[in-house]
Design a protein around this motif. Structure first.
Motif, PDB file in Angstrom:
ATOM      1  N   ILE A   1       0.860  -1.187   0.000  1.00  0.00           N
ATOM      2  CA  ILE A   1       0.000   0.000   0.000  1.00  0.00           C
ATOM      3  C   ILE A   1       0.896   1.237   0.000  1.00  0.00           C
ATOM      4  N   ASN A   2       0.564   2.201  -0.800  1.00  0.00           N
ATOM      5  CA  ASN A   2       1.287   3.460  -1.014  1.00  0.00           C
ATOM      6  C   ASN A   2       2.479   3.332  -1.963  1.00  0.00           C
ATOM      7  N   SER A   3       2.732   2.137  -2.515  1.00  0.00           N
ATOM      8  CA  SER A   3       3.802   1.998  -3.512  1.00  0.00           C
ATOM      9  C   SER A   3       3.433   2.779  -4.775  1.00  0.00           C
ATOM     10  N   LEU A   4       4.429   3.362  -5.402  1.00  0.00           N
ATOM     11  CA  LEU A   4       4.244   3.973  -6.715  1.00  0.00           C
ATOM     12  C   LEU A   4       4.465   2.884  -7.751  1.00  0.00           C
ATOM     13  N   VAL A   5       3.528   2.759  -8.706  1.00  0.00           N
ATOM     14  CA  VAL A   5       3.599   1.688  -9.695  1.00  0.00           C
ATOM     15  C   VAL A   5       3.304   2.219 -11.097  1.00  0.00           C
ATOM     16  N   LYS A   6       3.773   1.457 -12.087  1.00  0.00           N
ATOM     17  CA  LYS A   6       3.409   1.672 -13.487  1.00  0.00           C
ATOM     18  C   LYS A   6       2.756   0.400 -13.981  1.00  0.00           C
ATOM     19  N   HIS A   7       1.774   0.562 -14.876  1.00  0.00           N
ATOM     20  CA  HIS A   7       1.125  -0.583 -15.493  1.00  0.00           C
ATOM     21  C   HIS A   7       1.988  -1.076 -16.646  1.00  0.00           C
ATOM     22  N   ALA A   8       1.955  -2.357 -16.915  1.00  0.00           N
ATOM     23  CA  ALA A   8       2.791  -2.966 -17.959  1.00  0.00           C
ATOM     24  C   ALA A   8       2.528  -2.377 -19.345  1.00  0.00           C
ATOM     25  N   THR A   9       1.331  -1.859 -19.597  1.00  0.00           N
ATOM     26  CA  THR A   9       0.995  -1.378 -20.938  1.00  0.00           C
ATOM     27  C   THR A   9       1.111   0.133 -21.115  1.00  0.00           C
ATOM     28  N   GLY A  10       1.515   0.842 -20.090  1.00  0.00           N
ATOM     29  CA  GLY A  10       1.539   2.294 -20.214  1.00  0.00           C
ATOM     30  C   GLY A  10       2.641   2.960 -19.431  1.00  0.00           C
ATOM     31  N   GLU A  11       2.686   4.273 -19.527  1.00  0.00           N
ATOM     32  CA  GLU A  11       3.710   5.060 -18.856  1.00  0.00           C
ATOM     33  C   GLU A  11       3.188   5.818 -17.642  1.00  0.00           C
ATOM     34  N   ILE A  12       1.894   5.719 -17.370  1.00  0.00           N
ATOM     35  CA  ILE A  12       1.310   6.472 -16.261  1.00  0.00           C
ATOM     36  C   ILE A  12       1.729   5.853 -14.925  1.00  0.00           C
ATOM     37  N   THR A  13       1.989   6.706 -13.949  1.00  0.00           N
ATOM     38  CA  THR A  13       2.373   6.270 -12.613  1.00  0.00           C
ATOM     39  C   THR A  13       1.195   6.473 -11.668  1.00  0.00           C
TER      40      THR A  13
END
Length: 60
Positions: free
Chosen positions: A5-17
Motif C-alpha cells: 500500500i502506497n507503492s508507486l507503480v506503473k502498469h505494464a501497458t503504459g507510462e502512467i504512474t
C-alpha cells in the motif's frame, strides 16, 4: 522490492504512474487497487504492475 500500500507503480501497458491504495488477495492471484490521479482508480493483478521509486517516476 515488493509492492505494498502506497507503492508507486506503473502498469505494464503504459507510462502512467499511480499509487496503490489497497491490496486484495483473491486465491493465489493478488490484485491492487491503483489511484492513477486524474485518470481514476482501477484494479489490476500485481503481475501487471511494476514498482517505481519516487525519484524515477518522471523519467523520460
Amino acid at each position: 522490492m515488493a509492492i505494498t500500500i502506497n507503492s508507486l507503480v506503473k502498469h505494464a501497458t503504459g507510462e502512467i504512474t499511480g499509487r496503490v491504495v489497497s491490496l486484495i488477495s483473491k486465491e493465489r492471484h493478488p490484485w491492487a487497487m491503483v489511484d492513477w490521479g486524474g485518470s481514476g482508480i482501477s484494479m489490476h493483478p500485481l503481475s501487471e504492475l511494476t514498482e517505481v521509486r519516487a525519484e524515477n517516476r518522471h523519467k523520460p
